[in-house]
Design a protein around this motif. Structure first.
Motif, PDB file in Angstrom:
ATOM      1  N   PRO A 174       0.828  -1.212   0.000  1.00  0.00           N
ATOM      2  CA  PRO A 174       0.000   0.000   0.000  1.00  0.00           C
ATOM      3  C   PRO A 174       0.860   1.259   0.000  1.00  0.00           C
ATOM      4  CG  PRO A 174      -0.813  -1.588   1.599  1.00  0.00           C
ATOM      5  CD  PRO A 174       0.523  -2.091   1.141  1.00  0.00           C
ATOM      6  N   ASP A 183      -2.981   5.411  -2.022  1.00  0.00           N
ATOM      7  CA  ASP A 183      -4.041   4.406  -1.916  1.00  0.00           C
ATOM      8  C   ASP A 183      -4.998   4.718  -0.775  1.00  0.00           C
ATOM      9  OD1 ASP A 183      -3.077   2.753  -4.021  1.00  0.00           O
ATOM     10  OD2 ASP A 183      -1.549   1.952  -2.668  1.00  0.00           O
ATOM     11  N   MET A 241      -4.239  -6.787  -2.105  1.00  0.00           N
ATOM     12  CA  MET A 241      -4.774  -5.473  -1.764  1.00  0.00           C
ATOM     13  C   MET A 241      -6.036  -5.194  -2.561  1.00  0.00           C
ATOM     14  SD  MET A 241      -2.809  -1.790  -1.676  1.00  0.00           S
ATOM     15  CE  MET A 241      -3.435  -1.106  -3.185  1.00  0.00           C
ATOM     16  N   VAL A 280      -7.736   0.773   3.387  1.00  0.00           N
ATOM     17  CA  VAL A 280      -7.344  -0.245   2.417  1.00  0.00           C
ATOM     18  C   VAL A 280      -7.442  -1.615   3.082  1.00  0.00           C
ATOM     19  CG1 VAL A 280      -5.381  -1.217   1.155  1.00  0.00           C
ATOM     20  CG2 VAL A 280      -5.869   1.235   1.011  1.00  0.00           C
TER      21      VAL A 280
END
Length: 223
Positions: free
Chosen positions: A150, A154, A222, A211
């Motif tokens: 990440p 993001d 992800m 996330v």
């Protein structure tokens, strides 16, 4: 003055507890019964730290089970394979949490340690992973088993964030970018890791997003 403030923040970041800077490369996991528990993984990891360290204090707290007194709190959830120890460190409140996942191949487990330092204006998360082999009973330090790491951008909800906010996050460099980095949260229930922006006040709340790192049986994807 601005440069001085940046330098002070950098010095504070370098002053993280030793456990965040020097992780053991491998740990022998000792246990009784058919398989290790979260306490066994924690003991293997924490016992390699020096006496009086945050890790060793956490291990002693885990042995006492669930308890809370003042700013010290310990969560021991053996059923769900989750531990958390919160305590003051140099007049701030830090915490360490641990959990593990059994891989689909049944021969391996992933063990995670997340240390969160709150000594600055944001929460700095140091997330470490080990892969445990049931045959050797040894867990070894590994890179984060993510399909993609990440990034600060993001954590921005681009559909609700102004262009200036997107540009600010994307353009941040070095210590200026620290407050936009992911702060991880290990799961006490479920199997997925979540992360959010380290400084909740860095950008408007409506411009932030969490996330999800979804467990895939051997690592995380992800979303």
């Amino acid at each position: 003055m601005k440069n001085l403030a940046k330098n002070l923040l950098l010095l504070l970041a370098l002053a993280l507890p030793a456990m965040a800077l020097a992780q053991p490369q491998s740990c022998k996991v000792k246990f009784s019964g058919s398989k290790p528990t979260i306490i066994d993984f924690a003991r293997a990891y924490c016992s390699q730290s020096e006496s009086g360290s945050f890790n060793r204090d956490a291990l002693a707290a885990f042995a006492k089970g669930n308890h809370k007194k003042g700013n010290v709190e310990c969560v021991v959830d053996k059923k769900n394979g989750y531990l958390r120890y919160t305590a003051p460190v140099d007049m701030t409140i830090n915490y360490i949490e641990m959990c593990y996942w059994t891989c689909d191949n049944k021969n391996e487990c992933i063990f995670a340690v997340n240390l969160v330092d709150t000594s600055m204006d944001f929460d700095e998360s140091n997330l470490t992973f080990y892969r445990y082999n049931a045959k050797t009973r040894v867990m070894k330090l590994i890179k984060p088993p993510f399909d993609r790491q990440p990034q600060p951008i993001d954590l921005v909800n681009k559909s609700k964030a102004a262009g200036s906010i997107v540009n600010m996050v994307q353009g941040a460099r070095n210590e200026d970018s620290n407050r936009f980095q992911p702060c991880y949260e290990l799961p006490r229930t479920g199997k997925d890791i979540t992360c959010r922006i380290s400084d909740r006040k860095a950008i408007p709340r409506e411009a932030q997003r969490k996330v999800i790192l979804k467990w895939n049986g051997s690592g995380f994807n992800m979303e």
